[in-house]
Design an enzyme around this catalytic site. Sequence first.
Site, PDB file in Angstrom:
ATOM      1  N   HIS A   1       0.814  -1.222   0.000  1.00 23.73           N
ATOM      2  CA  HIS A   1       0.000   0.000   0.000  1.00 23.73           C
ATOM      3  C   HIS A   1       0.849   1.275   0.000  1.00 23.73           C
ATOM      4  O   HIS A   1       0.310   2.384  -0.098  1.00 23.73           O
ATOM      5  CB  HIS A   1      -0.994   0.006   1.175  1.00 23.73           C
ATOM      6  CG  HIS A   1      -0.397   0.262   2.516  1.00 23.73           C
ATOM      7  ND1 HIS A   1      -0.131  -0.741   3.428  1.00 23.73           N
ATOM      8  CD2 HIS A   1      -0.006   1.412   3.122  1.00 23.73           C
ATOM      9  CE1 HIS A   1       0.372  -0.219   4.532  1.00 23.73           C
ATOM     10  NE2 HIS A   1       0.467   1.093   4.370  1.00 23.73           N
TER      11      HIS A   1
ATOM     12  N   ASP B   1      -0.418  -7.726   1.544  1.00 26.61           N
ATOM     13  CA  ASP B   1       0.108  -6.354   1.547  1.00 26.61           C
ATOM     14  C   ASP B   1       1.633  -6.384   1.643  1.00 26.61           C
ATOM     15  O   ASP B   1       2.219  -6.095   2.688  1.00 26.61           O
ATOM     16  CB  ASP B   1      -0.501  -5.588   2.730  1.00 26.61           C
ATOM     17  CG  ASP B   1      -0.133  -4.110   2.733  1.00 26.61           C
ATOM     18  OD1 ASP B   1       0.308  -3.615   1.682  1.00 26.61           O
ATOM     19  OD2 ASP B   1      -0.300  -3.472   3.784  1.00 26.61           O
TER      20      ASP B   1
ATOM     21  N   SER C   1       4.473   2.110   8.020  1.00 27.30           N
ATOM     22  CA  SER C   1       4.110   1.072   7.058  1.00 27.30           C
ATOM     23  C   SER C   1       5.337   0.513   6.376  1.00 27.30           C
ATOM     24  O   SER C   1       6.263   1.239   6.028  1.00 27.30           O
ATOM     25  CB  SER C   1       3.205   1.658   5.971  1.00 27.30           C
ATOM     26  OG  SER C   1       1.921   1.907   6.435  1.00 27.30           O
TER      27      SER C   1
END
Length: 251
Positions: free
Chosen positions: A63, A106, A197
Site C-alpha cells: 500500500h 500487503d 508502514s
Amino acid sequence: MIILILLLGAMLPHVTLTGYANVGIINGTKAKSRPYMVSVQKNGQHICGGFLVSKQFVMTAAHCFENGVKLTVVVGAHDLNRRSDHIAVKFYHIHPGYDSAKLLNDIMILQLNKITENRENVKSISIPQKDMNIKANSKCSVAGWGAQKTNGSPSKQLMEVNVTIVDNKKCKKKWDKQTTSRMVCTFGEGGFCQGDSGGPLVCDGTAVGVVSFNEKNNCDKPKVPNVYTRISKFLTWINAILGGVKQDSDY
C-alpha cells in the site's frame, strides 16, 4: 468501500470494518543499530519504512505504492536530518494477489537501480527460510520513523519498541475475522503509527512480518492488535524475484 487517505505525508492505514486512514513508533526509544532499515521516500519526504533483504532489494508494504509516483529509498541513515543519498527504484514488485480494499497480501519488493555498498550501517536482514508460525507471547520488536502519537508528526530519528506476538485466533476474534493466516499480530505498551508502514517485525534477528495496518485513529492505546503481513507465507514469490536477478553475495 475501504479508502486510502494520505495523512500528514505518512503512509499507514488504520483499518476498521468501514474504512481506513493512513497512520510511528509509540512508547519507543531511539534505535541503536538497525542497518537494514530503509526510509522509503516521495519527493524527498519519508512516507514508509522498509528493510533490505539483499544488496539490491527492499521489502515494504504494497500500500506504499502510488500510481505515477517515483519512489526513492535512503539506506544507512537512522537520522533523516543528516544528508543522505537517495537511491532510485528500478522496479516495483507488488504481490499479484494484493487487495487494496482488504489489505490482503500487503507486501511489495523494491528493486533498486544499483547495488548498495557494504558498510557497517548498511546490511540486509534475514527472512524466514520456510513457512513458520510464530509462537504466541514471543517477544519481538518493530522500528520506524513514523509519528509517536496519533496524528503526530513523523520522527526524524529512527525509533524502536518491543512488542508481543498475539495468537492468530485471538487476533481474528478481536478484528471480527478481518485477519487471515497470512498475517501476524502484536500487542503491547507500544507499537506502530503513521509513517511506519512497510517496516519489519523482527523476532530473534529475523524479519518475520511487514507493518500493514492498525486501529483507526488510535495508535496510542489500541483496543485491537497491530497487524503485519506474514513473510513466511510468501517465500515462493519472494525467492522467484530475488533469484531472478544476478546479485553479488549478500552481506
